[in-house]
Design an enzyme around this catalytic site. Structure first.
Site, mmCIF file in Angstrom:
data_model
loop_
_atom_site.group_PDB
_atom_site.id
_atom_site.type_symbol
_atom_site.label_atom_id
_atom_site.label_comp_id
_atom_site.label_asym_id
_atom_site.label_seq_id
_atom_site.Cartn_x
_atom_site.Cartn_y
_atom_site.Cartn_z
ATOM 1 N N ARG A 166 0.879 -1.181 0.000
ATOM 2 C CA ARG A 166 0.000 0.000 0.000
ATOM 3 C C ARG A 166 0.905 1.216 0.000
ATOM 4 N NH1 ARG A 166 -5.284 1.497 3.538
ATOM 5 N NH2 ARG A 166 -6.097 0.122 1.904
ATOM 6 N N HIS A 180 -7.354 0.650 -6.303
ATOM 7 C CA HIS A 180 -7.522 -0.180 -5.106
ATOM 8 C C HIS A 180 -8.261 -1.462 -5.517
ATOM 9 C CE1 HIS A 180 -7.785 -1.343 -1.059
ATOM 10 N NE2 HIS A 180 -8.653 -0.485 -0.572
ATOM 11 N N GLN A 240 -10.201 -3.941 -3.035
ATOM 12 C CA GLN A 240 -11.524 -3.499 -2.570
ATOM 13 C C GLN A 240 -12.600 -3.869 -3.583
ATOM 14 O OE1 GLN A 240 -12.249 -1.835 0.493
ATOM 15 N NE2 GLN A 240 -14.289 -2.490 -0.133
ATOM 16 N N ASP A 253 -17.011 7.312 -1.767
ATOM 17 C CA ASP A 253 -15.779 7.172 -0.989
ATOM 18 C C ASP A 253 -15.483 8.563 -0.404
ATOM 19 O OD1 ASP A 253 -13.350 6.236 0.041
ATOM 20 O OD2 ASP A 253 -12.285 6.324 -1.874
ATOM 21 N N CYS A 283 -16.201 1.857 0.738
ATOM 22 C CA CYS A 283 -15.074 0.984 1.099
ATOM 23 C C CYS A 283 -14.630 1.156 2.535
ATOM 24 C CB CYS A 283 -13.908 1.225 0.144
ATOM 25 S SG CYS A 283 -13.188 2.877 0.230
ATOM 26 N N ARG A 288 -13.506 -8.444 2.251
ATOM 27 C CA ARG A 288 -12.079 -8.246 1.973
ATOM 28 C C ARG A 288 -11.301 -9.502 2.369
ATOM 29 N NH1 ARG A 288 -9.959 -3.108 1.736
ATOM 30 N NH2 ARG A 288 -8.073 -4.264 1.166
HETATM 31 N N1 NVA Z 1 -9.769 6.755 -1.482
HETATM 32 C C1 NVA Z 1 -9.383 6.348 -0.153
HETATM 33 C C2 NVA Z 1 -9.650 4.902 0.052
HETATM 34 C C3 NVA Z 1 -9.313 4.390 1.423
HETATM 35 C C4 NVA Z 1 -9.517 2.909 1.577
HETATM 36 C C5 NVA Z 1 -7.922 6.679 0.085
HETATM 37 O O1 NVA Z 1 -7.113 6.462 -0.831
HETATM 38 O O2 NVA Z 1 -7.587 7.175 1.165
HETATM 39 N N1 CP Z 2 -11.157 0.015 2.596
HETATM 40 C C1 CP Z 2 -9.876 -0.054 3.024
HETATM 41 O O1 CP Z 2 -8.939 -0.336 2.275
HETATM 42 O O2 CP Z 2 -9.737 0.192 4.351
HETATM 43 P P1 CP Z 2 -8.380 0.402 5.152
HETATM 44 O O3 CP Z 2 -7.781 1.718 4.704
HETATM 45 O O4 CP Z 2 -8.779 0.415 6.597
HETATM 46 O O5 CP Z 2 -7.435 -0.716 4.838
#
Ligand code: NVA
Ligand code: CP
Length: 303
Positions: free
Chosen positions: A104, A131, A134, A219, A259, A287
């Site tokens: 990540r 992502h 997800q 989101d 998500c 997930r």
């Molecule tokens: N769009 C959000 C998703 C978090 C799971 C981010 O990138 O922070």
């Molecule tokens: N939806 C998701 O990826 O959540 P986290 O940021 O908690 O991993």
């Protein structure tokens, strides 16, 4: 055989994705029935997190344990990644010691560069651009509640961010129509839109995007790394909330998803978040099951 990676949904064929979701639901049933799923004893997953996480970390770590393997949490603050060791060198070293890697991070090029120098499969667990894990959970959730999503219409309301762009890839791979309502200046990548113009459209009015939709998705307005833009974004995104009014315009049996983490009263109303028939909690749980199915495919693909 070339090393298999999962950096976007396009790395798997539609048939492979369907099979993966079938297996995810099977693993879910087995897990709930108390089945021993430890098929990968001694296998190690390295989890590289340059951004925060609850769901992704817990689901990968628990999933790997349930499959009989081990998951190792690595953060830039305690590894040499945070002190500037090149991604390429880190990829060579880490992948020489583990069986699969999950990352990540910020730029999508980072997971691409890691994968290019990795001798084991690499999973994108969120970049600024995509992502895909997800989306596996979201697609599993839709089909478990409503059957195949092929031919259905999906409305994205909010930021044209990593989740929105993953929905564009999903529209192609799972064969649905996607209508995206974003404030001007917050649209997804123009090239990605153009290459999926046969099934993805930008609509300025959220109500028009939601009309008759089978699934509504949103989101956060400011993603990780955009915290300083929170205030300006809150103003631009105010008309783009997923709420009861929007849901009333969708199909009578429409589902809605997020998500998580969510901000009640911003991108989603508190009423929808806390509705007893919301599938958002199933979406989060899936997930675990979807990624176990993904880990199986990737671990089995290893030369
Ligand atoms: N769009 C959000 C998703 C978090 C799971 C981010 O990138 O922070
Ligand atoms: N939806 C998701 O990826 O959540 P986290 O940021 O908690 O991993």
């Amino acid at each position: 055989m070339a090393t298999r990676h999962f950096l976007t949904l396009l790395d798997f064929t539609p048939a492979e994705l369907d099979a993966l979701l079938d297996r995810a639901s099977e693993l879910k049933r087995g897990h709930r029935a108390g089945e021993d799923q430890r098929r990968f004893p001694g296998k190690v997953l390295a989890m590289v997190f340059a951004k925060s996480s609850t769901r992704t970390r817990v689901s990968f770590e628990a999933g790997m344990a349930q499959l009989g393997g081990h998951a190792m949490f690595l953060s830039p603050t305690d590894t040499q990644l945070g002190r500037g060791e090149p991604i390429e060198d880190s990829a060579r070293v880490i992948s020489s010691m583990v069986d699969v890697v999950m990352i990540r991070t910020f730029g999508h090029d980072i997971v691409e560069r890691f994968a290019a120098h990795s001798r084991v499969p690499v999973i994108n667990a969120l970049t600024d651009s995509y992502h895909p894990c997800q989306l596996l959970a979201d697609m599993q959730t839709y089909r478990e509640h409503r059957g195949p999503i092929a031919g259905r219409s999906v409305c994205w309301v909010g930021d044209g961010n990593n989740m929105c762009q993953s929905y564009i890839n999903a529209a192609r791979q799972f064969d649905f129509e996607l209508r995206i309502a974003c404030p001007p200046g917050f649209e997804p990548d123009a090239g990605l839109l153009a290459s999926n113009a046969d099934r993805v459209t930008l609509v300025s009015d959220p109500a028009a995007a939601a009309a008759g939709a089978d699934l509504l998705v949103t989101d956060v307005w400011a993603s990780m790394g955009q915290e300083s833009e929170q205030q300006a974004r809150a103003e631009a995104f105010a008309p783009y909330q997923l709420n009861e009014d929007l849901l009333a315009r969708a199909a009578a049996d429409a589902l809605y998803m997020h998500c998580l983490p969510a901000h009640r009263g911003e991108e989603i109303s508190a009423g929808l978040m806390d509705a007893p028939d919301s599938v958002i909690w199933d979406e989060a749980e899936n997930r675990l099951h979807a990624q176990k199915a993904l880990l199986e495919v990737l671990l089995e693909s290893a030369p």
